[in-house]
Design a protein around this motif. Structure first.
Motif, mmCIF file in Angstrom:
data_model
loop_
_atom_site.group_PDB
_atom_site.id
_atom_site.type_symbol
_atom_site.label_atom_id
_atom_site.label_comp_id
_atom_site.label_asym_id
_atom_site.label_seq_id
_atom_site.Cartn_x
_atom_site.Cartn_y
_atom_site.Cartn_z
ATOM 1 N N LYS A 110 -16.723 -0.799 -1.892
ATOM 2 C CA LYS A 110 -16.784 -0.612 -0.430
ATOM 3 C C LYS A 110 -17.558 0.676 -0.152
ATOM 4 C CE LYS A 110 -13.230 -3.885 0.640
ATOM 5 N NZ LYS A 110 -12.148 -4.309 1.519
ATOM 6 N N HIS B 139 -7.780 2.636 6.804
ATOM 7 C CA HIS B 139 -8.661 1.860 7.682
ATOM 8 C C HIS B 139 -8.215 0.411 7.626
ATOM 9 C CE1 HIS B 139 -12.749 -0.301 8.135
ATOM 10 N NE2 HIS B 139 -12.126 -0.269 9.277
ATOM 11 N N SER C 97 -10.170 -6.203 -8.189
ATOM 12 C CA SER C 97 -10.644 -5.923 -6.829
ATOM 13 C C SER C 97 -9.683 -4.902 -6.205
ATOM 14 C CB SER C 97 -10.691 -7.212 -6.011
ATOM 15 O OG SER C 97 -9.400 -7.561 -5.549
ATOM 16 N N GLY C 98 -9.938 -4.540 -4.961
ATOM 17 C CA GLY C 98 -9.107 -3.529 -4.294
ATOM 18 C C GLY C 98 -7.636 -3.905 -4.239
ATOM 19 N N THR C 99 -7.354 -5.176 -4.071
ATOM 20 C CA THR C 99 -5.959 -5.622 -3.999
ATOM 21 C C THR C 99 -5.199 -5.255 -5.273
ATOM 22 O OG1 THR C 99 -6.639 -7.438 -2.571
ATOM 23 C CG2 THR C 99 -4.485 -7.651 -3.617
ATOM 24 N N ASP D 182 -3.174 2.707 1.301
ATOM 25 C CA ASP D 182 -4.281 1.789 1.017
ATOM 26 C C ASP D 182 -5.513 2.349 1.726
ATOM 27 O OD1 ASP D 182 -6.268 -0.126 1.273
ATOM 28 O OD2 ASP D 182 -4.910 -1.787 1.738
ATOM 29 N N THR E 188 -8.945 -2.930 8.052
ATOM 30 C CA THR E 188 -10.216 -3.647 8.149
ATOM 31 C C THR E 188 -10.124 -4.887 9.044
ATOM 32 O OG1 THR E 188 -10.359 -2.946 5.847
ATOM 33 C CG2 THR E 188 -12.156 -4.293 6.655
HETATM 34 C C1 LIG Z 1 -11.013 -4.943 1.175
HETATM 35 C C2 LIG Z 1 -9.671 -4.375 1.350
HETATM 36 C C3 LIG Z 1 -8.663 -4.529 0.383
HETATM 37 C C4 LIG Z 1 -8.851 -5.250 -0.917
HETATM 38 O O1 LIG Z 1 -9.532 -6.416 -0.868
HETATM 39 P P1 LIG Z 1 -10.127 -7.083 -2.210
HETATM 40 O O2 LIG Z 1 -10.704 -8.338 -1.691
HETATM 41 O O3 LIG Z 1 -9.022 -7.277 -3.145
HETATM 42 O O4 LIG Z 1 -11.131 -6.119 -2.747
HETATM 43 C C5 LIG Z 1 -7.450 -3.909 0.600
HETATM 44 N N1 LIG Z 1 -7.226 -3.182 1.703
HETATM 45 C C6 LIG Z 1 -8.153 -3.013 2.655
HETATM 46 C C7 LIG Z 1 -7.827 -2.174 3.839
HETATM 47 C C8 LIG Z 1 -9.400 -3.619 2.510
HETATM 48 O O5 LIG Z 1 -10.340 -3.465 3.463
#
Ligand SMILES: *Cc1c(COP(=O)(O)O)cnc(C)c1O
Length: 364
Positions: A196, A143, A67-69, A170, A145
């Protein structure tokens, strides 16, 4: 018989897929040690490089199965050297997460925190850098979130360049829909995710790394899997070091084609802005007030204070029943706000249905 309306994800990822992206998941089976995989990977990397053409050949896209993390952790882990010292700018959950990564990696760092509703204050950043000459890397969220704030980076980028500091970004929830200025911000690396603003499926993330970051210094990684240096090592012959998320990559390939065919990130930003303006006007009439001023908000997501008397759970459950998924606030904003994203295959008629449903929930 009429079909029930499709479920619409208005949370900040994963997003509602277009049918062409969903169908790409069943293109077929593929072994990642065969040349066809290299072709798929090359195609994706070519298209990723074209999302922001100014990044050109100087930033290498690296695809990860996470995932993004995972992308953020790989970026922070590999690029902040073990003997480096990072400054993390925090005005939300995702800035805090990068500080937690550095702590887990046992790397020297400090955080500069601002209230969640406030911008990054450049004067304080500058004062912090003046008082701590050990800083080698600055980590920021594009951004955030948590609140829907698009952090302004022109000043920060210029400051880092002037001082010769590496800026790691990020951009997980902005890549593909907001402007990212690789050169003026002097970015060393940018972390992003397929699911995303790129409109792919979850399971693939990516880091764009300035090519020069790989030469003349060892990896800072404290992990094997998330070591970006390992992913670009010539020993692998271009093949990924570990099993990639093959089908999600097929979907990403299709999503990138769709992004290009629909006019790229600028057109996507316009589309998100148009949809979120529609949502905002409708919700405004029903008593919802945006958390941030218009000039501070991303095109991707808007956070609203709930009108008096409306409980988040009631709004969530009522909308869920009608096929819409919305998002709560995090931390101390939980319960007080609602976050609505317009990423993914969301159309104007969907927004109209959403607003009609919210109206019945507010008025009941
Ligand atoms: C969604 C997001 C992430 C990563 O989230 P995951 O749940 O791991 O995909 C990291 N940074 C930002 C700013 C995000 O919006």
């Amino acid at each position: 018989m009429t079909r029930p309306p499709r479920t619409l994800l208005l949370n900040p990822g994963p997003v509602t897929l277009s049918s062409r992206v969903r169908e790409a998941l069943v293109r077929g089976d593929l072994c990642h040690r065969e040349p066809e995989f290299l072709e798929l990977q090359a195609e994706i990397c070519r298209r990723l490089g074209r999302v922001y053409p100014e990044a050109g050949d100087d930033w290498v896209p690296i695809l990860l199965a996470s995932s993004g993390t995972g992308a953020v952790e790989a970026m922070v882990g590999s690029l902040v050297p073990r003997d480096g010292h990072a400054l993390v700018l925090v005005n939300g959950v995702y800035g805090e997460r990068m500080a937690a990564m550095l702590a887990a990696q046992g790397k020297s760092h400090r955080t500069l925190s601002f209230p969640w509703e406030a911008p990054l204050d450049l004067e304080q950043v500058e004062a912090c850098l003046d008082s701590d000459e050990r800083v080698t890397h600055v980590l920021a969220v594009h951004h955030e979130t948590t609140t829907g704030r698009l952090n302004a980076l022109d000043g920060l980028g210029a400051l880092c360049r002037r001082r010769g500091l590496s800026l790691l970004l990020d951009a997980v929830s902005s890549f593909g829909a907001e402007e990212i200025r690789f050169l003026p911000w002097g970015l060393e690396a940018v972390a992003a995710s397929a699911n995303k603003c790129l409109h792919g499926v979850p399971g693939v993330s990516l880091v764009l790394v300035r090519r020069s970051a790989f030469s003349g210094r060892p990896s800072g990684a404290t992990s094997v899997y998330l070591d970006l240096f390992r992913h670009v090592s010539p020993e692998g012959g271009g093949y990924p070091p570990f099993t990639p998320a093959v089908q999600p990559l097929m979907a990403l390939d299709e999503a990138l084609r769709e992004l290009e065919e629909t006019g790229g990130w600028r057109a996507r930003r316009e589309r998100y802005r148009r949809l979120s303006a529609l949502v905002g006007q409708g919700l405004g009439r029903l008593g919802f007030v945006p958390l941030l001023d218009a000039c501070d908000r991303s095109c991707v997501l808007t956070a609203y204070h709930l009108p008096p008397g409306l409980e988040y759970d009631c709004l969530h459950d009522g909308l869920r029943e009608a096929g819409f998924v919305i998002y709560a606030g995090q931390g101390r904003l939980r319960g007080g706000i609602v976050r609505i994203s317009t990423m993914g295959d969301v159309r104007e008629e969907d927004v109209e249905r959403l607003l009609e449903k919210v109206r019945t929930l507010v008025e009941s």
